[in-house]
Enzyme design. Sequence first.
Site, PDB file in Angstrom:
ATOM      1  N   GLY A 171     -21.865  89.409 -36.708  1.00 18.25           N
ATOM      2  CA  GLY A 171     -22.439  88.829 -37.916  1.00 18.25           C
ATOM      3  C   GLY A 171     -22.870  87.392 -37.692  1.00 18.25           C
ATOM      4  O   GLY A 171     -23.528  87.064 -36.703  1.00 18.25           O
ATOM      5  N   GLY A 172     -22.447  86.528 -38.611  1.00 15.13           N
ATOM      6  CA  GLY A 172     -22.857  85.123 -38.558  1.00 15.13           C
ATOM      7  C   GLY A 172     -22.439  84.427 -37.288  1.00 15.13           C
ATOM      8  O   GLY A 172     -23.065  83.430 -36.874  1.00 15.13           O
ATOM      9  N   GLY A 406     -55.833  83.984 -15.547  1.00 16.32           N
ATOM     10  CA  GLY A 406     -55.124  83.262 -16.598  1.00 16.32           C
ATOM     11  C   GLY A 406     -53.763  82.797 -16.119  1.00 16.32           C
ATOM     12  O   GLY A 406     -53.277  81.733 -16.504  1.00 16.32           O
ATOM     13  N   ALA A 407     -53.169  83.614 -15.257  1.00 17.67           N
ATOM     14  CA  ALA A 407     -51.841  83.255 -14.766  1.00 17.67           C
ATOM     15  C   ALA A 407     -51.904  81.966 -13.945  1.00 17.67           C
ATOM     16  O   ALA A 407     -50.983  81.139 -13.975  1.00 17.67           O
ATOM     17  CB  ALA A 407     -51.273  84.390 -13.932  1.00 17.67           C
TER      18      ALA A 407
END
Length: 516
Positions: A171-172, A406-407
Amino acid sequence: MSRERKLLELKERQDKAKLGGGEKAIEKQHQRGKLTARERVTLLLDENSFEEIDMFRTHTSTNFGMEDKKVFGDGIITGYGTIHGRAVFVYSFDFTVFGGSLSQVVAEKVVKVQEMAAKIGAPIIGINDSGGARIQEGVDALSGYTSIFLRNVLYSGVVPQISAVVGPAAGGAVYSPALTDFIFMVRNSSFMFLTGPKIVKTVTHEDVTADELGGADMHATKSGITHFTYDDEHSLFEGIRELVKYLPQNNMEEPLLQPNDDPVDRIDEELNYIVPENANKAYDMKDVVLKILDNGQFMEVQKAYAPNIVIGFGTLNGRTVGVVANQPKHLAGVLDSNSSVKAARFIRFCDAFNIPLITFEDVPGFMPGTMQEFNGIIRHGAKMLYAYAEATVPKLTVITRKAYGGAFCVMNSKQLRGDFTFAWPSAEVAVMGPEGASEIIFSKEIQTADDPQAKLDEKIKEYRDKFANPYVAAGRGIIDEVIEPKFTRYKLIKALELLKTKRDDNPPKKHGNIPL
Ligand code: HXC
């Protein structure tokens, strides 16, 4: 009360506090294969350096008869000490007291050390072993968590924040570690999940064990949430001590210079032969990294997650550096969503804490395909691009082989303010690989040829001869220097020395908008 009695009372209270939930609960904790909160602090810190704060705090709840169940410290140990002689703050959840659950008082104790760490400028290490929000305290526990989260965020990039998860974090309890810089987990007793197996079964009808759902190996390989995984708690705390050695105390300082006996001008002939002559053959980029760093020491981060990129810490002539390296051994070193995010977060950590970045590049491009596109590779790749572009620390690149498309732009290119780009003679810097490029630009010639395959091979060779080398890029100043691989260590150290006084800024703004 006499002075002696008062001293005795203090001693009695201290002894009681040190027992936490009591001897039986400690025995049970050991039976679960876990250490106690105090044993953990002792392992983490330099010998006898721990100073405890708030030892006698108790919870204030009166729900469900809680007023009769008070324990000194209320399920968490907080304070400060040293690691390798330098100050750190620490909090350690005590599972022997209400399962280490978080009460309002527990939260206030954590917040106190968080604020001190930020004010003083020292790393903070949280040791988590907790059943989550203390159920008897209801919303007070929730507010407590939130006040911790706020400080995690406010002090992110101010002081290093490290989390050990050495028990349940449900949980938290998962969000504070998730907001910190590094998470350490241990096999078999660490679990991190938002909702446990029982709720999973009810909601999604999946049968899954706690280990499958949130164990250390799952987070190390699938979610990428944990950065370091160990077989036992002793090695885990050794690991945290090692990591701290590479880090500065805060964002206004540089990491401490480590003693170095590895010669600055050490030449490694093997580096000249490490890249195979066949461009399609793989090699292990980690071998390159180890041969260059001081004494072959490299602390790899997120080793088992997205192994097509390698990240981690080492030193060059004693100075901490953050290494980002494509790994041709996995998926040919291609960039995909996971590897981009992995590298982006690491780059931002290094930049926040004045750690120079060394990029080793051998990347055929971004991974094509529906899986990646549906998954948002555009957004994830942009994170890495963003991280490199905004980083103002010294940034060096070594292109060992492929730097395509792009790399190439993303991997710390000169136009992203890379300070020095070195290329080995085996480097191939071009808009795309010879095969793909030839199929596109020579498609008509290939289709109309008597022997299309022979024509394609001829064109691939022509393209390779023209572009698959470092010299076109060197001729444009995109590469600063083509170097003999064996001199790489010396070249990097010299550049780092020069860049010690580097100053670079980004335009004033509230904050950027990284493509999350
Ligand atoms: C109060 C708790 C507790 C809790 C455990 N204990 N969790 N007390 N609040 N949250 C107590 C138990 O009652 C028990 O007390 C002791 O701690 C040890 O727990 P065991 O169950 O015996 O241990 P174990 O079998 O090892 O199981 C550990 C566990 C389990 C998996 C953590 O206790 C558990 O599931 N706890 C609840 C987890 C949970 O749902 N937490 C709330 C999450 S909600 P005795 O007296 O018998 O020794 C949440 C919201 C926050 O956190 C959201 C913020 C964003």
